[in-house]
Design a protein around this motif. Structure first.
Motif, mmCIF file in Angstrom:
data_model
loop_
_atom_site.group_PDB
_atom_site.id
_atom_site.type_symbol
_atom_site.label_atom_id
_atom_site.label_comp_id
_atom_site.label_asym_id
_atom_site.label_seq_id
_atom_site.Cartn_x
_atom_site.Cartn_y
_atom_site.Cartn_z
ATOM 1 N N GLY A 117 75.256 19.458 72.986
ATOM 2 C CA GLY A 117 74.692 18.749 74.133
ATOM 3 C C GLY A 117 75.505 18.992 75.455
ATOM 4 N N ARG A 118 76.751 19.270 75.035
ATOM 5 C CA ARG A 118 77.807 20.022 76.390
ATOM 6 C C ARG A 118 77.447 21.180 76.814
ATOM 7 N N TYR A 119 77.713 22.213 75.750
ATOM 8 C CA TYR A 119 77.815 23.394 76.004
ATOM 9 C C TYR A 119 76.307 24.104 76.406
ATOM 10 N N ARG A 120 75.264 23.699 75.874
ATOM 11 C CA ARG A 120 73.975 24.171 76.146
ATOM 12 C C ARG A 120 73.776 25.605 76.141
ATOM 13 N N PHE A 160 87.525 15.791 75.215
ATOM 14 C CA PHE A 160 86.891 15.150 76.198
ATOM 15 C C PHE A 160 86.940 13.641 75.709
ATOM 16 N N ASP A 161 87.152 12.792 76.535
ATOM 17 C CA ASP A 161 87.351 11.416 76.231
ATOM 18 C C ASP A 161 86.086 10.566 76.306
ATOM 19 N N THR A 162 84.747 11.259 76.295
ATOM 20 C CA THR A 162 83.501 10.520 76.118
ATOM 21 C C THR A 162 83.244 10.058 74.689
ATOM 22 N N PRO A 163 82.936 8.890 74.373
ATOM 23 C CA PRO A 163 82.698 8.325 72.976
ATOM 24 C C PRO A 163 82.237 9.555 72.017
ATOM 25 N N GLU A 164 80.982 10.159 72.433
ATOM 26 C CA GLU A 164 80.532 11.233 71.410
ATOM 27 C C GLU A 164 81.438 12.293 71.069
ATOM 28 N N PHE A 165 82.515 12.542 71.532
ATOM 29 C CA PHE A 165 83.491 13.657 71.418
ATOM 30 C C PHE A 165 84.783 13.018 71.108
ATOM 31 N N ILE A 175 67.145 19.551 68.957
ATOM 32 C CA ILE A 175 66.205 20.758 69.280
ATOM 33 C C ILE A 175 65.136 20.222 69.943
ATOM 34 N N LEU A 176 64.581 18.828 70.082
ATOM 35 C CA LEU A 176 63.606 18.420 71.069
ATOM 36 C C LEU A 176 63.726 18.749 72.259
ATOM 37 N N ARG A 177 65.176 18.627 72.914
ATOM 38 C CA ARG A 177 65.290 19.240 74.358
ATOM 39 C C ARG A 177 64.722 20.397 74.714
ATOM 40 N N ASP A 178 64.888 21.602 73.666
ATOM 41 C CA ASP A 178 64.259 22.656 73.906
ATOM 42 C C ASP A 178 63.041 23.000 73.342
ATOM 43 N N LEU A 179 62.168 22.103 73.447
ATOM 44 C CA LEU A 179 60.638 21.982 72.866
ATOM 45 C C LEU A 179 59.939 22.998 73.860
ATOM 46 N N PRO A 180 59.877 22.983 75.175
ATOM 47 C CA PRO A 180 59.067 23.702 76.043
ATOM 48 C C PRO A 180 59.586 25.240 75.590
ATOM 49 N N LEU A 181 60.914 25.288 75.842
ATOM 50 C CA LEU A 181 61.346 27.029 75.330
ATOM 51 C C LEU A 181 60.760 27.370 74.093
ATOM 52 N N CYS A 233 73.227 24.591 64.673
ATOM 53 C CA CYS A 233 73.523 24.982 66.295
ATOM 54 C C CYS A 233 73.062 23.976 67.167
ATOM 55 N N TYR A 234 72.605 22.617 66.470
ATOM 56 C CA TYR A 234 72.429 21.743 67.298
ATOM 57 C C TYR A 234 73.020 20.487 67.052
ATOM 58 N N GLN A 235 74.432 20.789 66.683
ATOM 59 C CA GLN A 235 75.460 19.756 66.352
ATOM 60 C C GLN A 235 75.667 19.134 67.873
ATOM 61 N N ARG A 236 76.393 18.050 67.991
ATOM 62 C CA ARG A 236 77.161 17.305 69.186
ATOM 63 C C ARG A 236 77.371 18.307 70.258
#
Length: 363
Positions: free
Chosen positions: A153-156, A47-52, A181-187, A147-150
């Motif tokens: 953020g794409r593969y979820r 992927f050509d996005t900066p984070e990847f 991991i904070l993304r999944d706090l409600p779960l 399991c919460y590496q970059r």
């Protein structure tokens, strides 16, 4: 575990090259590791996005996702789930580097940039947890690579994995350096309402100069401790694994005090120190890094780790004692996991538990 254990023979060429987002895809060439899958069984993406940028993803369909921990392990659990192999956190000391050699991949830069993604992990876990042979044992995540590496953020993959465990009220734990991991706090809150959920964040030191060189792909220690505060404020108990304590670089009394003080301020329920250990694969990569950044320490490390992968027992006990004394001073202590809540464990079947690859252990 070899590459062929990750593949699914039912996954045919029709799946090769499918994808979304900005990037390029191609079926893996029928040579090297990909040949162990057969043509089209592995999809390779960049992927050509900066984070990847600079990272290659190898998407596979795993045959099994529950991994049994070796019987001789000192770990307090028997089963793990690892949706990824390789890790963009790029920690120079990572003990899991050796696992890339099992896949005929490089254990240095390759481990940091060649990431295997088990794209069917959530659906596969849901199926394995539903097996009549599964007894509801504790499942640990993040004990091999994060399991919460970059890539997450794409593969979820983690929302589906946590959801599958929640549906079965299956106890689980997560160890991470990733603030995602904070993304999944409600779960996590939903899962904690029906099962024992243990969360630990790894923060070995708060020295920012050391962090930038030894853990270049991770969120900062301050960001990780902010995640601890957010989790605990949301009612999710969160401990800190103070790992690794790095000899001669992160083990001074002042550094230990600063780290434990910051851990206490984050609201962590526990702090558990773990001294750096250097297994084959990680040892060579770390030694090369040490020679480049701290050449005066190479001989000291050779002497300290002359007996094997672990620092001498006296040194480990000294660090543990110092951290525990500081923890008591700042009002926190070693962690301990309580009993699972509302977990119904079925009778143990006569047959064997679900087969799975062997898990490389953290300790």
């Amino acid at each position: 575990m070899r590459w062929d254990n990750l593949s699914d023979e039912a996954d045919g060429p029709e799946n090769a090259g499918k994808g979304s987002g900005r990037g390029t895809t191609e079926p893996a060439a029928p040579t090297g590791p990909a040949a162990l899958f057969g043509t089209g069984a592995v999809v390779t993406r960049t992927f050509d996005t900066p984070e990847f940028r600079g990272i290659t993803f190898h998407e596979v369909r795993a045959r099994s996702i529950l991994n049994r921990v070796p019987g001789a392990s000192r770990m307090p659990f028997e089963w793990t789930v690892n949706p990824y192999r390789g890790c963009s956190h790029a920690c120079v000391y990572c003990f899991a580097r050796k696992t890339h050699s099992y896949l005929d991949l490089d254990t240095g830069i390759g481990f940091d940039s060649q990431i295997v993604v088990k794209t069917n992990a959530p659906e596969l876990l849901r199926r394995e947890l539903g097996s009549p042979r599964w007894t509801g044992a504790h499942v640990a995540m993040g004990t091999n690579v994060d399991c919460y590496q970059r890539a997450e953020g794409r593969y979820r993959l983690m929302p589906g994995i946590i959801g599958a465990l929640r549906e079965r009220a299956n106890p689980f734990s997560i160890l991470t350096k990733g603030t995602l991991i904070l993304r999944d706090l409600p779960l996590l809150q939903e899962a904690a309402a029906v099962a024992d959920v243990g969360i630990s964040v790894s923060v070995g030191f708060t020295d920012t100069a050391l962090w930038r060189t030894v853990e270049p792909g991770t969120p900062s220690p301050a960001a990780r401790l902010h995640a601890v505060r957010t989790l605990t404020d949301a009612g999710i108990e969160c401990g800190v694994l103070m790992a690794p304590v790095i000899p001669f670089l992160g083990d001074s009394p002042e550094q230990l005090r600063d780290t434990v003080r910051a851990v206490a301020a984050s609201g962590a329920t526990s702090v558990t120190p773990l001294v750096l250990h250097l297994r084959p694969g990680a040892r060579e990569w770390f030694t090369a890094w040490l020679g480049e950044h701290h050449p005066h320490l190479v001989e000291r490390y050779e002497r300290m780790y002359a007996g094997g992968s672990y620092a001498p027992t006296w040194y480990q006990r000294m660090i543990t004692r110092q951290v525990h004394e500081l923890a008591a001073e700042f009002g926190i202590g070693p962690g301990g996991r309580g009993p699972a809540r509302r977990i119904v464990v079925p009778e143990r079947p006569a047959g064997p538990a679900p087969a799975g690859p062997t898990q490389l252990t953290l300790l």
